[in-house]
Design a protein around this motif. Structure first.
Motif, short mmCIF file in Angstrom:
data_model
loop_
_atom_site.label_atom_id
_atom_site.label_comp_id
_atom_site.label_asym_id
_atom_site.label_seq_id
_atom_site.Cartn_x
_atom_site.Cartn_y
_atom_site.Cartn_z
N VAL A 120 46.56 17.27 16.08
CA VAL A 120 47.42 18.00 15.15
C VAL A 120 46.61 18.91 14.24
CG1 VAL A 120 49.23 16.24 15.23
CG2 VAL A 120 47.51 16.13 13.43
N VAL A 121 45.35 18.57 13.98
CA VAL A 121 44.49 19.50 13.24
C VAL A 121 44.35 20.80 14.03
CG1 VAL A 121 42.21 19.92 12.24
CG2 VAL A 121 43.22 17.63 12.12
N ASN A 122 44.07 20.67 15.32
CA ASN A 122 43.91 21.85 16.18
C ASN A 122 45.17 22.72 16.22
OD1 ASN A 122 41.23 21.33 17.02
ND2 ASN A 122 41.94 19.90 18.59
N LYS A 123 46.33 22.09 16.08
CA LYS A 123 47.60 22.83 16.14
C LYS A 123 48.09 23.28 14.77
CE LYS A 123 49.12 20.07 20.12
NZ LYS A 123 50.11 19.04 20.57
N GLY A 124 47.28 23.05 13.74
CA GLY A 124 47.73 23.26 12.37
C GLY A 124 48.10 24.69 12.02
N PHE A 125 47.60 25.67 12.76
CA PHE A 125 47.93 27.07 12.46
C PHE A 125 49.26 27.49 13.08
CE2 PHE A 125 43.26 26.92 12.23
CZ PHE A 125 43.08 27.36 10.92
N GLU A 127 51.78 24.68 14.40
CA GLU A 127 52.77 23.61 14.37
C GLU A 127 53.29 23.40 12.96
OE1 GLU A 127 52.59 19.01 15.68
OE2 GLU A 127 52.29 20.48 17.27
N LYS A 128 54.59 23.23 12.83
CA LYS A 128 55.23 23.18 11.53
C LYS A 128 55.09 21.81 10.86
CE LYS A 128 58.58 26.75 12.76
NZ LYS A 128 60.02 27.08 12.98
N CYS A 129 55.05 21.86 9.52
CA CYS A 129 55.03 20.63 8.74
C CYS A 129 56.39 20.46 8.06
CB CYS A 129 53.88 20.65 7.73
SG CYS A 129 53.99 21.98 6.49
N TYR A 130 56.46 19.68 6.98
CA TYR A 130 57.75 19.30 6.43
C TYR A 130 58.55 20.46 5.83
CZ TYR A 130 55.52 19.43 1.81
OH TYR A 130 54.85 19.82 0.68
N GLY A 132 58.88 23.46 7.09
CA GLY A 132 59.31 24.40 8.11
C GLY A 132 58.30 25.49 8.41
N LYS A 133 57.17 25.49 7.72
CA LYS A 133 56.10 26.46 7.95
C LYS A 133 54.96 25.77 8.70
CE LYS A 133 58.15 29.62 5.44
NZ LYS A 133 58.69 30.86 6.03
N PRO A 134 54.12 26.55 9.41
CA PRO A 134 52.92 25.94 9.98
C PRO A 134 52.13 25.23 8.88
CG PRO A 134 53.22 28.13 10.89
CD PRO A 134 54.24 27.98 9.79
N PHE A 135 51.46 24.15 9.22
CA PHE A 135 50.73 23.39 8.20
C PHE A 135 49.76 24.29 7.44
CE2 PHE A 135 47.33 20.34 6.91
CZ PHE A 135 48.10 19.58 6.05
N PHE A 136 49.03 25.15 8.16
CA PHE A 136 48.19 26.15 7.51
C PHE A 136 48.93 27.48 7.58
CE2 PHE A 136 45.05 23.10 9.34
CZ PHE A 136 44.57 22.60 8.14
N ALA A 137 49.46 27.92 6.45
CA ALA A 137 50.29 29.12 6.41
C ALA A 137 50.04 29.89 5.12
CB ALA A 137 51.77 28.75 6.52
N THR A 138 50.44 31.15 5.13
CA THR A 138 50.26 32.00 3.95
C THR A 138 51.50 32.03 3.06
OG1 THR A 138 51.02 33.94 5.20
CG2 THR A 138 48.64 33.50 5.18
N ASN A 139 52.58 31.38 3.47
CA ASN A 139 53.84 31.51 2.73
C ASN A 139 54.60 30.20 2.58
OD1 ASN A 139 54.37 31.33 5.47
ND2 ASN A 139 56.01 32.84 5.46
N HIS A 140 53.91 29.14 2.21
CA HIS A 140 54.61 27.89 1.90
C HIS A 140 55.51 28.11 0.68
CE1 HIS A 140 52.61 25.17 4.71
NE2 HIS A 140 51.45 25.72 4.39
N PRO A 141 56.78 27.74 0.77
CA PRO A 141 57.68 27.96 -0.37
C PRO A 141 57.42 26.97 -1.51
CG PRO A 141 58.85 26.85 1.41
CD PRO A 141 57.48 27.20 1.95
N VAL A 142 57.10 27.50 -2.67
CA VAL A 142 56.95 26.70 -3.88
C VAL A 142 57.71 27.43 -4.98
CG1 VAL A 142 55.39 25.72 -5.60
CG2 VAL A 142 54.70 25.81 -3.20
N GLY A 143 58.82 26.86 -5.43
CA GLY A 143 59.67 27.56 -6.38
C GLY A 143 60.22 28.82 -5.74
N LYS A 144 60.00 29.96 -6.41
CA LYS A 144 60.49 31.24 -5.90
C LYS A 144 59.40 32.06 -5.22
CE LYS A 144 64.16 31.59 -9.36
NZ LYS A 144 64.75 32.43 -10.46
N SER A 145 58.22 31.48 -5.07
CA SER A 145 57.10 32.24 -4.50
C SER A 145 56.56 31.56 -3.25
CB SER A 145 55.98 32.38 -5.54
OG SER A 145 55.49 31.10 -5.91
#
Length: 302
Positions: A120-125, A127-130, A132-145
């Motif tokens: 799952v580390v290898n697929k982290g870029f 494969e989605k996490c909780y 709905g974004k890939p685990f390593f992503a540039t746009n994890h939703p936190v509040g409004k940003s």
């Protein structure tokens, strides 16, 4: 050798001992980066990961956090390794190869969690996490940003500038993580996880007094280097905080590896195929914890 129940029992007892000995002695790394979360059913639901409440001043009514609209479920899958023992080999006392195979099965069974977790580390870029974004992503939703835990810089100890742009950026990113209310999460990155191709660079960054350009190494002693042959991308590297109660990755065993055997002389397999069988069985899954505790760079930019 005449085959009977006692002979077969003794043979497979020795194979079981060989399996167990190899299982006990085999190395394993998954514990360094993943938390074990046992499973008692077909799957585990990790929706709770999206809303972990922090302590606040109690003024008026308690502020109750509800589970978000996200869902994150890890379904347990079965795994096996099976070896056939020919009846003719038992009769002819040709059993030496089976002890080695039992040891191999034990070694493989011990490293099964590693294969799951580092998979799952290898697929982290991708494969989605909780959330709905890939685990390593540039746009994890936190509040409004959107918040990033993904980079592109190659890991480098060539100069102070290169070290700051790669490892330094990862470290600053994690230490700056905040919750949806803007409060610091106090992430403390302590593990630099790399493939074998980046071992020398990682050790230079973490253990050397000076970098390749002769300037002082600002990052000496800031993390532990873990080199994992399971990592498949020679350029990708990861900075993790494994000090939290839940580590960045999850190992979810439903049934830990066990030695199994089919040894009845009267069985259909022996009658029709002339074979006894032994091996290992397991059931489980691996997945992602809090993305805020991990930073991954695909190493595509110098």
């Amino acid at each position: 050798m005449k085959i009977n129940g006692a002979v077969i029992s003794a043979l497979f007892l020795n194979l079981s001992k060989a399996f167990t000995g190899a299982f006990t002695a085999a190395p394993s790394q998954w514990q360094e980066i993943a938390s074990e979360v046992p499973s008692s059913g077909k799957y585990n639901d990790y929706t709770w990961l999206s809303n972990f409440p922090g302590m606040k001043e109690w003024v008026g009514k308690k502020q109750i956090k509800k589970l978000s609209e996200y869902t994150y479920v890890l379904v347990n899958k079965p795994y096996e390794a099976t070896i056939a023992v020919k009846r003719d080999d038992i009769e002819d006392d040709q059993l030496g190869i089976y002890a080695a195979q039992a040891q191999g099965a034990g070694h493989s069974a011990k490293q099964w969690p590693d294969e799951l977790v580092f998979g799952v580390v290898n697929k982290g870029f991708t494969e989605k996490c909780y959330d709905g974004k890939p685990f390593f992503a540039t746009n994890h939703p936190v509040g409004k940003s959107g918040v990033s835990n993904k980079g592109t810089k190659k890991l480098s100890a060539a100069s102070q500038e290169a070290a700051m742009a790669s490892y330094g950026t990862a470290r600053t990113t994690l230490m700056s993580m905040k919750d949806e209310d803007g409060r610091p999460l106090n992430v403390n990155p302590n593990v630099l996880l790399v493939p074998p191709a980046l071992e020398a660079t990682a050790n230079a960054l973490i253990n050397s007094d000076r970098l390749d350009d002769g300037k002082a190494n600002l990052y000496k002693g800031t993390a532990k280097v873990i080199v994992a042959a399971w990592l498949t991308d020679p350029d990708a590297w990861f900075l993790l905080d494994t000090s939290k109660p839940l580590k960045p990755f999850i190992y979810q065993p439903r049934k830990k590896p066990v030695f199994v055997q089919q040894t009845k002389v009267e069985s259909d397999a022996v009658f029709m195929e002339g074979e006894f069988k032994f091996g290992a069985e397991a059931r489980g899954a691996a997945g992602y914890g809090h993305w805020q505790t991990a930073y991954g760079s695909d190493g595509t930019v110098a």
